[in-house]
Design an enzyme around this catalytic site. Sequence first.
Site, PDB file in Angstrom:
ATOM      1  N   ARG A  53       0.832  -1.212   0.000  1.00 32.10           N
ATOM      2  CA  ARG A  53       0.000   0.000   0.000  1.00 32.10           C
ATOM      3  C   ARG A  53       0.863   1.256   0.000  1.00 32.10           C
ATOM      4  O   ARG A  53       0.443   2.328  -0.437  1.00 32.10           O
ATOM      5  CB  ARG A  53      -0.968   0.004   1.200  1.00 32.10           C
ATOM      6  CG  ARG A  53      -1.830   1.265   1.290  1.00 32.10           C
ATOM      7  CD  ARG A  53      -3.100   1.074   2.113  1.00 32.10           C
ATOM      8  NE  ARG A  53      -2.830   0.456   3.395  1.00 32.10           N
ATOM      9  CZ  ARG A  53      -2.296   1.070   4.452  1.00 32.10           C
ATOM     10  NH1 ARG A  53      -1.976   2.347   4.384  1.00 32.10           N
ATOM     11  NH2 ARG A  53      -2.081   0.413   5.574  1.00 32.10           N
ATOM     12  N   TYR A 106     -15.038  15.419 -15.846  1.00 40.30           N
ATOM     13  CA  TYR A 106     -15.405  14.003 -15.803  1.00 40.30           C
ATOM     14  C   TYR A 106     -16.407  13.797 -14.652  1.00 40.30           C
ATOM     15  O   TYR A 106     -16.249  14.354 -13.572  1.00 40.30           O
ATOM     16  CB  TYR A 106     -14.147  13.145 -15.605  1.00 40.30           C
ATOM     17  CG  TYR A 106     -14.496  11.719 -15.383  1.00 40.30           C
ATOM     18  CD1 TYR A 106     -15.140  10.989 -16.379  1.00 40.30           C
ATOM     19  CD2 TYR A 106     -14.258  11.103 -14.159  1.00 40.30           C
ATOM     20  CE1 TYR A 106     -15.519   9.684 -16.164  1.00 40.30           C
ATOM     21  CE2 TYR A 106     -14.629   9.797 -13.946  1.00 40.30           C
ATOM     22  CZ  TYR A 106     -15.263   9.099 -14.953  1.00 40.30           C
ATOM     23  OH  TYR A 106     -15.646   7.804 -14.728  1.00 40.30           O
ATOM     24  N   ASP A 173      -6.367  18.128 -14.955  1.00 38.44           N
ATOM     25  CA  ASP A 173      -6.620  16.776 -15.471  1.00 38.44           C
ATOM     26  C   ASP A 173      -6.232  16.769 -16.951  1.00 38.44           C
ATOM     27  O   ASP A 173      -6.890  17.405 -17.784  1.00 38.44           O
ATOM     28  CB  ASP A 173      -8.096  16.409 -15.281  1.00 38.44           C
ATOM     29  CG  ASP A 173      -8.402  14.967 -15.747  1.00 38.44           C
ATOM     30  OD1 ASP A 173      -7.675  14.457 -16.630  1.00 38.44           O
ATOM     31  OD2 ASP A 173      -9.377  14.380 -15.251  1.00 38.44           O
ATOM     32  N   LYS A 198      -6.463   5.216 -19.466  1.00 41.14           N
ATOM     33  CA  LYS A 198      -6.732   5.604 -20.867  1.00 41.14           C
ATOM     34  C   LYS A 198      -5.456   5.493 -21.701  1.00 41.14           C
ATOM     35  O   LYS A 198      -4.875   4.439 -21.775  1.00 41.14           O
ATOM     36  CB  LYS A 198      -7.328   7.012 -20.906  1.00 41.14           C
ATOM     37  CG  LYS A 198      -8.326   7.316 -19.787  1.00 41.14           C
ATOM     38  CD  LYS A 198      -9.549   6.431 -19.831  1.00 41.14           C
ATOM     39  CE  LYS A 198     -10.543   6.873 -18.766  1.00 41.14           C
ATOM     40  NZ  LYS A 198     -11.555   5.875 -18.455  1.00 41.14           N
TER      41      LYS A 198
END
Length: 376
Positions: A53, A106, A173, A198
């Site tokens: 983590r 988004y 972004d 993406k």
Amino acid sequence: MNMTDLLHPVAGPRPGGTPVVTPVYQTSTYDLPRTPEAAQIAGAVAPVGYYTRYGSPNAAEAEAMLAALDGAERALLVGSGMAAISAALLSNLRAGARVVAQTAHYTAALTLLRDVLPAYGVEVSLVPQESLPSAAASGADVVYAETPSNPAMTLTDLAAVRAAAPGALLIVDNTFATPYNTRPLSLGADLVVQSATKYLNGHSDVTAGVVTGRAELVERAWETARVLGPVCHPFEAWLLARGLRTFPLRMARHNAAGQAVAEALAAHPRVRAVHYPGLPTHPQHDLARRQMTGFGGMLSFTVDSPAAALRVLQSTRLARNAVSLGGLETLITHPASLIFSHGGTSDSVDASLLRVSVGLEEPSDIIADLVQALSA
Ligand SMILES: Cc1ncc(COP(=O)(O)O)c(C=O)c1O
């Protein structure tokens, strides 16, 4: 079977050389040195060999590539684009802070801005994308931009935002443009967030996100991600690093194919409008030429009616009807049928509009597919 022997097999000497490709470190924890160095590892930022983590060798490899692509001091890899956006925003906000952002973002980012942050005492103003520079000038702790935005491919003038709000923390972004086509850090952004799901990965088989920028800011985002826990697991990070090796090759092809498909659609008699920053008819084409070095593979177009749009959607053979973008394969969506993915109401998306993520197939095949679907 002796359980101890099962759990501690004797490993023989390893024959041969070193692997050319970094192996997948599919482990959640690491055997630490029994020295004071263990405490140093535990206390480090994003240690690669402590607990997954916190970091992993596979994440660190992808992060080095992602930092280089963005020209950033440091990168943080997390489990999704939304995790990157959340870590970047939450690590820089406190109750009473003021955020200025766009009305076009988004979907899930919009939910974070409109619903989640205000519930924790953050004041958020959402303004039309083109007026982000002037709105940012009215005083903001954080300005959050996204360019180009979905689905109309509207641009934000990043240099103008930076000039209007020199004291604000600017987070961008850059998922649609990617560092191949826009370098927000060189235009004054403090942090860049991207869905690596993406173009960065590019193969539609990984969910991941990345935050890049100055080391001090990325380390702060790491601390937030460490606490909230959105891990990019070693195999996903390994796949991403593999995808990144062909990133510039893929982007060159996405740019060329995007332009070719946009031009073919613009010339088609059944197409009313094409939204693509690389077309001279795009209302911000001049800005696109200043801010972008290529225009990518994302575009949208409108046809005569909502019924005609649905006919096209049902008639493509090559283009798949799937959300997401930036993969090898061409995807087409009808945003009005998926309004939740735009965080809007039914009247906020033109029902005659279709969105295309132009893939890496032969551009002539993609065009032929859309043309035959337009004639259906
Ligand atoms: C522009 C943009 N930002 C962020 C995200 C969120 O990324 P993820 O789905 O990897 O969380 C998406 C997802 O589609 C996106 O299109």
